[in-house]
Design an enzyme around this catalytic site. Structure first.
Site, PDB file in Angstrom:
ATOM      1  N   LYS A  13       8.249   1.744   2.393  1.00  0.00           N
ATOM      2  CA  LYS A  13       6.876   2.189   2.641  1.00  0.00           C
ATOM      3  C   LYS A  13       6.222   2.516   1.299  1.00  0.00           C
ATOM      4  O   LYS A  13       6.858   3.144   0.441  1.00  0.00           O
ATOM      5  CB  LYS A  13       6.901   3.430   3.542  1.00  0.00           C
ATOM      6  CG  LYS A  13       5.526   3.910   4.004  1.00  0.00           C
ATOM      7  CD  LYS A  13       5.654   5.151   4.909  1.00  0.00           C
ATOM      8  CE  LYS A  13       4.313   5.566   5.493  1.00  0.00           C
ATOM      9  NZ  LYS A  13       4.431   6.747   6.380  1.00  0.00           N
ATOM     10  N   SER A  32       1.725   6.204  10.728  1.00  0.00           N
ATOM     11  CA  SER A  32       1.252   5.540   9.531  1.00  0.00           C
ATOM     12  C   SER A  32       2.211   4.490   8.956  1.00  0.00           C
ATOM     13  O   SER A  32       1.780   3.647   8.173  1.00  0.00           O
ATOM     14  CB  SER A  32       1.008   6.585   8.438  1.00  0.00           C
ATOM     15  OG  SER A  32       2.233   7.182   8.037  1.00  0.00           O
ATOM     16  N   SER A  48       4.746   9.524  12.351  1.00  0.00           N
ATOM     17  CA  SER A  48       4.489   8.295  11.596  1.00  0.00           C
ATOM     18  C   SER A  48       5.656   7.322  11.498  1.00  0.00           C
ATOM     19  O   SER A  48       5.474   6.193  11.044  1.00  0.00           O
ATOM     20  CB  SER A  48       4.015   8.635  10.179  1.00  0.00           C
ATOM     21  OG  SER A  48       2.656   8.975  10.191  1.00  0.00           O
TER      22      SER A  48
END
Lengths: 95, 499, 483
Positions: free
Chosen positions: B83, B163, B187
């Site tokens: 990420k 997210s 997330s």
């Protein structure tokens, strides 16, 4: 008290974020809605409740007083938008 | 043999060990898959050269370890995605924000460093909601990520959740064996549910936060996103561990999570929180939840109704605490030392221009909310109140865990929705996290396991929550659900399957 | 109580001080970068100090110890649980956009400090609190026509903010407070007290009121970098406020800057930029918990502090409070004195240290640590007085030579032949010569002008180059004149 345009403008200045004048009104409305929504917490009586101090049951660790870091100016300045003679540089600050 | 990029992490690990293929071959397959799935916009930055270099080094290590030169790492030769919230040395790190334009860290986050030490290689940096603020990966400066799943008979592009949407999409589309995510209020778990994969948020303090761009410090926690529970156990084992550079990192042994997997759930008490049965919940979600209870009962666990009375206050509590911390955490993006700078006549103007230009709408909104709730005269009414609610929410969990070992709930209130939906109503978007936020506020470990499909063919996840630092029980229950669900549906867009 | 006279009556000043003291430690409060003064710009900066994304604070044990030590030295309560808060504001030399500080729950609570005032008087001033916080970096505005340069070397260095009660009433008391605080910090080894290098900085809160009135509105004068300037700034500020009020105006609560060039203060920030620091507990840190055992261990290691030492000097050495205060202000001075006084006449030792030695040090601008005459050497000189080898007057000459050459007293005496003459035969000869030379005065003396005795002593001393033992001279003269 509703969260009005002037409040949003003041908060934006405090947060140092330029918000275009024409967006203040709608932003105020959105924020007012969110703040109104979080105010449902007022339903709960919390007089004797301590605020959460830490999520985990961990004691704050202490470091020994030793120089183990620093002396890496190139790394510190590597991403600087403007640097001069080993300093970060910004437009002159007037006090 | 199936395509290398469609293997699970455990299969790939075993194949490498047996010499069926090399890490370079495995990595090349993933690079090809990643390139074939570019329409998903799962990656902000691709790093194929770096991945291949890591693979070559891994293959060399394996040759030497086979001849007695030390042990292979637990993720030896496995290519994964990261990420873009983890700082990676020498590789652009953006948090999907304009304000970090060109930022190239001179350091490696602890979690990624742990992964590289375990032998893994990096395929690229995945897209996310700007500064991890969002539930759909639509607030990224680099554009939305597309969910590889489609509703049956409908080609509308769906969100992958957020997210960690780029990571979820990459793993679901078989463009990476696994990916790191971070979870602040859901997330990892919510996008895992939306993309039909496993997402694990370990206990707060299990993984170091050092080198992860901070959103809300008291909530942020890194975790793995994988296609199986076993893969999650393997990857979490590599990511976790005490870090003296993070004062909130727990100084505890990392258990052998993989070993816990097959311990079964016989005799385990599974709590069913009544407050999670919310008004207006879709019947198919309720049915899935019931199915989950039935699976675990069949596997020998006992269902116990429990009450978490402050559940409904978790979301508003979260939307005070997280923005408050974020407003302070994001103060460092000021155009002075790194990232974007938009000049102005005065320093004040430079700050306002830089931050006005650099932050997107959702980040601006949350920073302003956070600034407001901390400002003079409002602190007690909002922030202090929220921290007190957090104590109550935590207490609810503690009391429930006096009676049960693990909680079973749905992960998200709906399957993936279309890009563009819920965009004009922040609160509707926030409601995505209604089931995931409570565990975040209490710092508890939680996992989302793909358990079934919605009526229109989209994946749905079930969530398991356990005691602090009892990920092993979570893995046991997760494995049982996974086993029973036998979830083998595949997304519409899957790289390398010839479609 | 000292009052200031205005046009409409007497005014009282009310003064409280906030002192920022840089803690003596190798590394910074929350990072492992060095703290040494004067390094090249940005070379003592870690990625934590530069607030790179994802960087986290870890507290330095010594910073905690030093704060507790300081608290104990000021007889203050130690809070076993304290909390670090973020103080949020934007400034280019504040990389995080917030300063990690302590607001509602500081590590040290209420304490006291005793002022040593003129004439040996003392007065107690309350300490409100001491908290730990990070220093900011440095902005340099004068290096470039259009740029401000930023050096983060100081960013993250540990500061203790020591806040006093508004208990002081004159600039002199403020000066005495700072001197005493600096003395205690140096005794404790928690801050070097160097105001020039900025390791001790002072903000003064000043208000005025008519005698017996409620407290007036205060102004805060920022960052004054010497004790003299603090006194000047307070004096100016109090007079400014009095004039303002007497002319019908009101004092605005504001921050003001002292201009040492012309001795005035000026407003620093306009009201519309009023700060809203949005304090909240730093979520990157947990509450700071210390055990009573930790506190007791530090307590056991505390040195004797100036007040106790002063008391002991009065009782053990029989010194006056003012002299005792002078000798104990610096630990090194006190140690020096004690070495000199050991086994000797303690009052004589005091006179020599506070008189001749301080004179030489003041003239040369040296500290006691660099004294050209060591404690042992000064002791040796005093021994020569005690055994009659040197008269007081000769001893002063010897001391001067010792200060110049660094030699021992006995060596100087030997080299210069300054040894006192006590042989009564030799002195008798000199006396006879003097009496012969001043026969007229002898007659006057015998006629009743007793005062002339001193004149004869003086002439004999002069004739012997000061070397004659004054006691013997007296004896011989008495015998000869009386006979």
């Amino acid at each position: 008290m509703p969260l009005d345009k002037a409040t949003v403008a003041r908060i934006a200045t405090l947060a140092r974020i330029r918000v275009p004048e024409e967006e203040l009104e709608s932003l105020a409305a959105e924020m007012d809605k969110i703040i109104g929504w979080v105010e449902q917490l007022d339903e709960v009586t919390t007089d004797d409740v301590p605020p959460m101090a830490s999520v985990v049951d961990v004691e704050l660790p202490w470091r020994d007083d030793e120089v183990t870091d620093g002396d890496c100016r190139d790394k510190v300045l590597a991403n600087a938008p403007e640097k001069v003679e080993g300093f970060f540089a910004v437009s002159k600050v007037l006090e | 043999m199936s395509e290398l990029n469609c293997l699970t992490m455990a299969q790939a690990r075993d194949g490498l060990a047996k010499g069926d293929f090399t890490s370079v071959e495995l990595t090349q397959a993933h690079i090809a898959a990643l390139e074939a799935s570019r329409e998903l916009n799962a990656f902000v930055t691709e790093t194929p050269e770096q991945a291949l270099e890591a693979a070559k080094a891994s293959d060399a290590r394996r040759v030497s370890s086979n001849s007695g030169g030390g042990e292979a790492g637990s993720m030896e030769g496995l290519p994964i995605a990261i990420k873009d919230l983890f700082c990676t040395e020498g590789v652009l790190t953006t948090a999907s924000s304009h304000i970090l334009d060109g930022f190239t860290p001179q350091y490696e986050s602890t979690v990624t460093a742990n992964l590289w030490r375990a032998g893994a290689g990096m395929l690229g940096k995945t897209n996310l909601d700007e500064f991890a603020m969002g539930s759909a990966t639509v607030t990224s400066y680099y554009g939305p990520t597309v969910n590889p799943w489609r509703r049956s008979g409908d080609d509308k592009k769906l969100v992958p959740g957020g997210s960690s949407g780029g990571s979820a999409a990459a793993v679901a589309a078989r463009a990476a064996l696994g990916a790191t995510g971070t979870d602040t209020g859901g997330s990892i778990r919510q996008p895992a549910s939306f993309c039909g994969i496993v997402g694990i948020k370990p206990t707060y303090g299990r993984c170091s936060r050092w080198g992860i761009v901070a959103f809300a410090s008291s909530l942020d926690q890194a975790g793995p996103m994988t296609r199986t529970v076993r893969d999650g156990a393997i990857m979490l084992g590599a990511m976790a561990g005490h870090d003296a550079r993070d004062s909130t990192s727990a100084d505890r042994e990392v258990p052998d999570f993989e070993a816990a997997l097959e311990k079964g759930v016989k005799g385990l008490k599974v709590g069913i929180p009544e407050e999670y049965q919310m008004k207006g919940m879709s019947p198919e979600l309720l049915a899935l939840w019931d199915q989950g209870k039935a699976w675990l009962t069949a596997a020998g666990a006992e269902m116990v109704p429990v009450s978490l009375p402050h559940t409904k206050y978790a979301l508003p509590t979260y939307y005070i605490v997280a923005p408050a911390e974020a407003s302070s955490n994001l103060a460092r993006y000021d155009g002075v030392r790194y990232g974007l700078r938009e000049e102005g006549e005065t320093l004040q103007e430079m700050y306002e221009n830089t931050r006005g230009e650099g932050f997107g709408a959702e980040v601006t909104r949350r920073v302003l909310i956070g600034t407001y709730v901390l400002s003079a005269g409002y602190y007690d009414a909002y922030y202090l109140k929220a921290q007190k609610l957090r104590t109550l929410i935590s207490r609810d969990f503690r009391e429930a865990f006096d009676k049960v070992d693990v909680l079973l709930t749905p992960t998200a209130p709906s399957p993936a929705f279309a890009i563009g939906e819920k965009m004009d109503d922040p609160i509707a978007m926030y409601l995505n996290d209604v089931f995931t936020v409570p565990a975040s506020l209490a710092g508890l470990p939680a996992a989302s396991i793909p358990a079934g499909l919605s009526g229109d063919g989209l994946p749905l996840g079930l969530q398991l929550i356990t005691h602090p630092f009892d990920e092993e029980t979570m893995f046991r229950a997760a494995r049982a659900v996974e086993d029973a669900a036998a979830f083998n549906a595949e997304p519409t867009l899957m790289a390398g399957d010839g479609s | 109580m000292t009052m200031l006279q205005g046009n409409t009556g007497d005014w009282e000043m009310v003064i409280g001080l906030e002192v920022h003291a840089q803690v003596i430690s190798e590394a910074k409060l929350f990072s492992g970068a060095a703290t040494a003064f004067g390094a090249e710009p940005n070379t003592q900066v870690s990625l934590v100090d530069a607030a790179m994304p994802g960087m986290l604070p870890v507290i330095n044990r010594v910073a905690v110890e030093q704060a507790v030590r300081t608290g104990l030295g000021l007889k203050a309560e130690i809070n076993l649980v304290s909390v670090f808060d973020r103080k949020n504001y934007f400034y280019p030399d504040l990389p995080q956009g917030y300063q990690i500080s302590q607001f509602p729950k500081p590590i040290v609570g209420q304490g006291t400090l005793i002022l040593d005032l003129a004439g040996g008087e003392t007065r107690e001033v309350g300490i409100t609190r001491i908290h730990l916080e990070q220093d900011a970096g440095k902005s340099l505005h004068d290096q470039h026509p259009s740029n401000t340069f930023i050096d983060l070397n100081r960013s993250g260095v540990t500061l203790m903010e020591i806040v006093s009660e508004p208990d002081m009433r004159t600039p002199e008391e403020a000066g005495a407070y700072l001197r005493k605080l600096r003395s205690i910090l140096r005794y404790l080894g928690t801050c070097d007290g160097n105001m020039e290098q900025g390791s001790l900085r002072c903000d003064a809160n000043v208000s005025v009121r008519r005698a017996g009135d409620e407290l007036g509105t205060r102004c805060e004068i920022k960052n004054v970098n010497s004790i003299r300037f603090v006194q000047q700034a307070i004096d100016y500020e109090a007079r400014r406020q009095i004039e303002l009020i007497e002319e019908g105006g009101t004092v605005d609560q504001e921050t003001r800057l002292f201009d040492s060039g012309n001795g005035t203060t000026r407003s620093m920030r306009s009201k519309e930029e009023a700060h809203d620091y949005r304090y909240f507990p730093d979520p990157d840190l947990l509450p700071l918990e210390i055990s009573q055992g930790f506190v007791e261990e530090i307590r056991a290691s505390l040195p004797e502090l100036p007040d106790a030492k002063k008391e002991r000097f009065v009782s053990d050495y029989g010194l006056g409070t003012e002299d005792a205060g002078l000798l104990t202000a610096e630990r090194a001075t006190a140690d020096f004195y004690e070495e000199v006084a050991k086994g000797r006449d303690s009052k004589l030792a005091c006179n020599w240290v506070t008189g001749e030695l301080f004179g030489v040090l003041n003239k040369s601008g040296l500290g006691i640590g660099d004294s050209p005459v060591s404690a042992a050497a000064l002791g040796g000189l005093i021994d020569l007085i005690a055994d009659g080898t040197l008269s007081g007057r000769l001893a002063k000459d010897v001391f001067e030579a010792m200060a110049e050459t660094g030699k021992e007293a006995s060596v100087v005496v030997e080299e210069k032949g300054l040894k006192q003459v006590s042989d009564s035969g030799a002195i008798e000869a000199e006396v006879d010569q003097v009496l012969q030379a001043y026969a007229d005065k002898v007659a006057e003396y015998k006629g009743g002008k007793d005062k002339l005795f001193g004149f004869f002593v003086g002439q004999v001393m002069k004739a012997t180059g000061g070397k004659a033992n004054p006691g013997v001279v007296n004896e011989v003269l008495k015998k000869k004149l009386g006979g």
